[in-house]
Design an enzyme around this catalytic site. Structure first.
Site, mmCIF file in Angstrom:
data_model
loop_
_atom_site.group_PDB
_atom_site.id
_atom_site.type_symbol
_atom_site.label_atom_id
_atom_site.label_comp_id
_atom_site.label_asym_id
_atom_site.label_seq_id
_atom_site.Cartn_x
_atom_site.Cartn_y
_atom_site.Cartn_z
ATOM 1 C CB SER A 6 -0.872 0.001 1.256
ATOM 2 O OG SER A 6 -1.301 1.310 1.555
ATOM 3 N NE ARG A 62 -19.611 -8.223 -44.428
ATOM 4 C CZ ARG A 62 -19.503 -8.448 -45.736
ATOM 5 N NH1 ARG A 62 -19.499 -7.442 -46.577
ATOM 6 N NH2 ARG A 62 -19.371 -9.688 -46.193
#
Lengths: 440, 440, 440, 440
Positions: free
Chosen positions: C268, C307
């Site tokens: 940390s 498509r």
């Protein structure tokens, strides 16, 4: 997943019909007021709308092939009205289209739905504000990434919850004010079949229903109602965060918080002694549901031309589900917040059980001016490891370390390990978070 | 799926580092201003932040095991600063935690990201407003459920688009104003390691970065940034709706609208003659992406205690992706809207090809006062079927029907089939939708 | 959110180009084999594909207005080939369309991507199987709704994890086998420009790329690749479940499990002593991302005709993101599972700290034959409340209760409170879950 | 959004209770068979389960505070059984936990729900296979990105739909076979309160319910049921793709396909002549809903320890909603597919209206061997532009172009523009797609 009774009632099939009939009645009144239809016809329509008996189930089953619920409902309304007056039946639904009835009907349901949520949230705010005041000095571990950090006070946590749900309520109110409009546009949104009278009828209708009139119909522009749903989802997200906090702290090994107990509340069919966090459970379940539901509404925004094919129709199920989930969450949080049990002893005990490691940041900070960041951190990391191994307290280890004592006096060191000194701006933050809150 | 260059640049790994370094520099300046650290140290830190060379790739690969990007970046920043001044290095990051750097860094990226979107949207608004004015009388088919309805004017459609994107921009601006705050809270949000000076440093830091100061850190309360993302997703949803409209009307069989042509724009590798709606395609692709991304952010709101495990970290990818998708959509819509080709002839031809069926609602409405709703609709439905079978025009069929002529005079009947008469309140609605719009 | 280096590399822009060039090279070889193009031309094309230098960034920026990446890439490939042989350049991409290149290119990336995940998952399985064997008798609290229940053994938990990730891997393998096909159909999926040779070329091409040949092109039918993505999302969901379990048990107040420690791992920036569950964090972040990404793919399935417009193009970003998130999760879990620290003492201590309440179900079950379900539960509930108040052990309370002793002998009562007796079928279940697992 | 009556019935609150009571009855029978409880007690329990009258609404409203529906249902079942036999009531639910009842109850609903979907899908397959055979030579425009391309045959389109829904059904069947298991584990999944008899009871219970027995309870491992839901969502996605195709081709300007007409089907309350694509509408609405619902299930997979808090409970609403949406989609598609009107004339007319531009790829392909790819494309692009400007046919333009005629003979040129020549491998693909299909 549970909602609450009021919200279930509000979005019941019967109420859906009711709100659609309210639209038709108001439309007749509005058109009579403008002088487009005879006052008597309007009275008859209003009366049938109010007093007619409609078979919700039968209408619903006809809706699928008709394409929507408005079509069979109107057929039925006309049929029932004709029995009273053939003349009156001619004026039903004049100028409107199915979507006008359905959307305005939805808006008429959403308005009280927002109020139901608001009412609950105000109670939750009050409860959290009280907790924040009461526990402004109650120390507990701050926790990050599910690991303990420096101490905080429980009042700060509660004030953070308070402010989040208050913002949630305000966001909801704003979105409702900006998003709940009359829908009235006729077949393609031009009110064409009302000739020159379209806007006049629209205004009168809006007045009848006490709804604001938008610039134009919003048949295929759904941004405002989606914003409303988004505000609900965000509110539920905040409630979910709080429920997660509470349920985590209700783990017996932590034991700092508990949902209120109650007859028949949170029992287990297999484990008689258990008290389950059923309130948090319902909230977390709701918070699991709303993100996906909102994403459906967002996907559905791409509605074609003057009326969408699929996107709009999907909303019919999704809006009620979001509000029902939210109601389940707010109802549950009312109970949880108003009855939350705070175990101050457990908070203290968990804090002490860290052997002073929660003050490691404070120690490092105190050492940085002398040692620099890297060295300070390395020293504290080394001491912390010894704490873990030895089980001794960090305060003790520090007081015995010559580098530390070369940097800090005993008084300074005591301050480092005094939890009261470790609260930083917590007090001021609580005040800032509660500002404007009216609880006394 | 495509973004645009500015937004890609803004969220590039380099820029992410840059914005985090800007936070560290501003923090040093703020702490020097308050008198917590020496001015000279601050100058050094600021200088290294600005001029240091950081290996983005190397830092990124260390981030995964460190847990976040701030940790290796700070290690590197300290190392580089130490080479200049061991003393100065001690004051880096004082009082802050990783999340402060990361969140504020994100906010510093989001602020210009919002501006990029805004700028595009204003151009889109202008283009649509111009189209709305220009085509206030251009007739075309209204279309509902992908089927033709009564006529509308293209100006109304464009005005509807205009108002939707304007609302989208305003919603975005509001959410940015309400949602983009400094993040500064230290390990657990109390600014504990700054003792009594926490809020003073916070204020000075906010001033340095020209960011508003929130009531308290928002480490695990994400509602405001999620609201911002939601406003982006809703904007993209509206753009998606418009792109769907345009791409549908660009089908050659309809042929009413076309995206602008251009060198290398929208070609096909297999079909040389094609002009594809690539702008709409990019917008629709973006609109496909944002709902799911927003649902991630909403799911991620349930962040534990003072710093969440998983929910927060997921945001690091998701925020940029939402803004990149949005930028792809707004950029594409700028091109589409400013160059949109409107084929007025095709609009008229499609309208005429319906053989008057689009006036069936108008005819029914005109007949209702005499026949009542059901009979009027039945009659028109019968006539409409004959139109479909015979290929004759509804106006002709109506003028030959004795029930119709018993109800309506020739003049009245002509009005029913005059598209100009069929526009209802469209003109007024255009004005209402454009109100406040500054285009002249 | 983090992926891993191999997966990032696999989906890098360079690799995307590479896989598309591999398609073009294979197509040339296949067409030469069939005799459709000169062998020499094919050699030249293959050579340029392999050795040509392509500017990834420049091509990407041309893709947005072209509509896809294949168009500028082909232009460039042709230009480079022409420099070698004008003749050869004529045969590039023969019979194919952009989507063939892009989709097959994606498939060529997905195949090794699946292998990367598989390899990780096999290591995770091995690690969990070992844990399951090793801890087949290690008692710990079962936990339901975040509350303690009767005891289980850690081996059962680990075996459950094992079986879930094994199913996840098998599901992934099946979906990859059923879902990864050659895409080759030409402009509209008929291979029309290859005349009678379409299928022959398709077969040869499939052989070149070692991909199965589908019944027909799947340009707008995406179910198989979406199923693959779904299998990835489900795998990540299971990893998320495990990461949640581990991170919860890594809370220091529980302390039963811990991720492996390591240099620079899980520190940390503000709290030097902390060991954060960074592995679980990365997994949970991935599990937050994948549901929304999969919902995008599902929403995008509604692809128009031969498509799609928008739905297909959105996949280009979404597929890589899902696999990258998954790789982040599997990599992290390899580390977590192989180094998982199991604190048997803490497990025992937490079990004992419940004062026998975890045996309340066992006690109730033992009493039911005599008292019936309701009475047994009521009695145990009353005793449990006394345990909570008094802090005494339930075993003691029970042995002092006359109703209990009237029903159960001392031996029977001892069995009720013997954790070994409380394991039911846990042992058999572990065997069943591990069945077929090859770890020895 | 609409479901169908059978599915609504199947997931009605009454049926939910019914399936839970079936679990309790089967458990009693199984335990009697093993000899754990008296046969007479089992008979009584079975009888009360079958004949008892339970107030669904009242039980549901008690469920929220109890935490689940099983708790009040069991209280009621015990109370009613006690009226018959206090002895028998003692043996109810022995060894089981709430989740066992609820999950197995759900499985007992999902099994017939899958069958309902399957039955519909088989009809859809049959209808599409017939269309594919019938229209194996019916020419129409291929369409990509909503723009026309080279011709295809409608049979290929229908065969593609067929294969997609067949895969969808097979995926569903596989997932149901692999995913629908008995849930039976007791409080924490060890069957502890059944001592040594746990697995024997589990086997007998599985046999009673004709459900497979899993390796172990899956209380918090949801991958298999989520896979089932995913298979449903993918099926709905494929149906959505088909509905989009049909609804697009039903636009009157295209007019190639139409949903079947029918009394009260697809009318408009404002536009009497309209025939709306209500079937497609319902399918698209369902396809809008399922992605978000599935994402909820995926998010919910991260279930804590031996029973999840929130994730599991959210499933109670989400599973029924996914199946109801799917049933709405399959029912609608049965009607649409079996009655689909194919307008062969319109298909031909739209093809001819392109003035030969759909053959531009064929022309370019024919020219490439002589001119090379770039030059061929440039030439065709130029000719195509002239077609657009002049309105002449491309075949004519080509036959008048000296470059073209230098490359191609008249016979060759005629073949280029013969749609029959443009079908490539379409015929073979239809056969491949239909392979194994049993329609004759």
């Amino acid at each position: 997943m549970f909602s609450n009774d009021s919200m279930m009632e509000l979005f019941s099939p019967d109420e859906r019909l009711r709100s659609m009939l309210n639209f038709e009645a108001a439309l007749a009144r509005a058109e009579a007021k403008i002088g487009l239809i005879p006052a008597e016809a309007a009275s008859t329509i209003v009366k049938v709308c109010a007093e007619g008996v409609f078979d919700t189930l039968a209408l619903s089953s006809r809706a699928a092939s008709a394409g929507n619920l408005a079509i069979p409902l109107l057929q039925e309304l006309i049929a029932q009205t004709r029995k009273v007056s053939v003349e009156a039946a001619r004026y039903i639904h004049m100028g409107a289209t199915s979507q006008d009835v359905i959307d305005t009907g939805l808006v008429l349901q959403l308005r009280p739905a927002v109020s139901l949520l608001e009412k609950d949230v105000r109670r939750i705010e009050q409860a959290f504000a009280e907790l924040a005041r009461e526990h402004a000095s109650t120390l507990l571990l701050g926790r990050t990434l599910l690991q303990p950090g420096p101490p905080i006070v429980f009042g700060l946590k509660a004030a953070g919850w308070f402010a989040a749900v208050r913002r949630g309520r305000q966001r909801l109110e704003t979105a409702a004010r900006k998003g709940l409009f009359l829908q009235f546009g006729g077949a393609v949104g031009t009110l064409s079949s009302l000739g020159d009278h379209g806007l006049a009828v629209a205004e009168a209708l809006a007045a009848e229903l006490e709804l604001p009139l938008p610039e134009a119909p919003w048949h295929s522009h759904r941004d405002r109602v989606v914003e409303l749903a988004s505000s609900v989802a965000i509110l539920v997200g905040s409630l979910g965060k709080i429920a997660r906090d509470i349920s985590l702290n209700m783990q017996p090994e932590i034991g700092e918080l508990a949902e209120p107990a109650g007859k028949g509340r949170g029992g287990s069919s297999a484990m008689p002694h258990k008290r389950n966090p059923v309130g948090c459970m319902n909230i977390l379940a709701a918070a699991n549901r709303t993100p996906g539901l909102l994403s459906s509404l967002l996907s559905g925004m791409m509605q074609e031309h003057e009326r969408g094919l699929g996107g709009w129709q999907a909303e019919w199920a999704t809006f009620p589900e979001i509000f029902q989930a939210a109601a389940g969450a707010t109802s549950a949080m009312v109970v949880v917040s108003e009855g939350l049990e705070v175990n101050v002893e457990a908070m203290r005990a968990n804090l002490e059980a860290t052997n002073g490691l929660t003050f490691s940041e404070a120690l490092a900070s105190a050492l940085i001016p002398n040692l620099g960041r890297s060295e300070a951190h390395e020293l504290v990391e080394r001491l912390a490891e010894e704490v873990v191994v030895s089980g001794k307290n960090l305060a003790l280890m520090a007081s015995e370390d010559s580098t530390v004592t070369a940097c800090l006096t005993e008084v300074e060191l005591n301050r480092v390990f005094d939890p009261r000194e470790a609260l930083g701006s917590a007090g001021a933050m609580i005040d800032r978070l509660l500002e404007g809150e009216e609880f006394k």
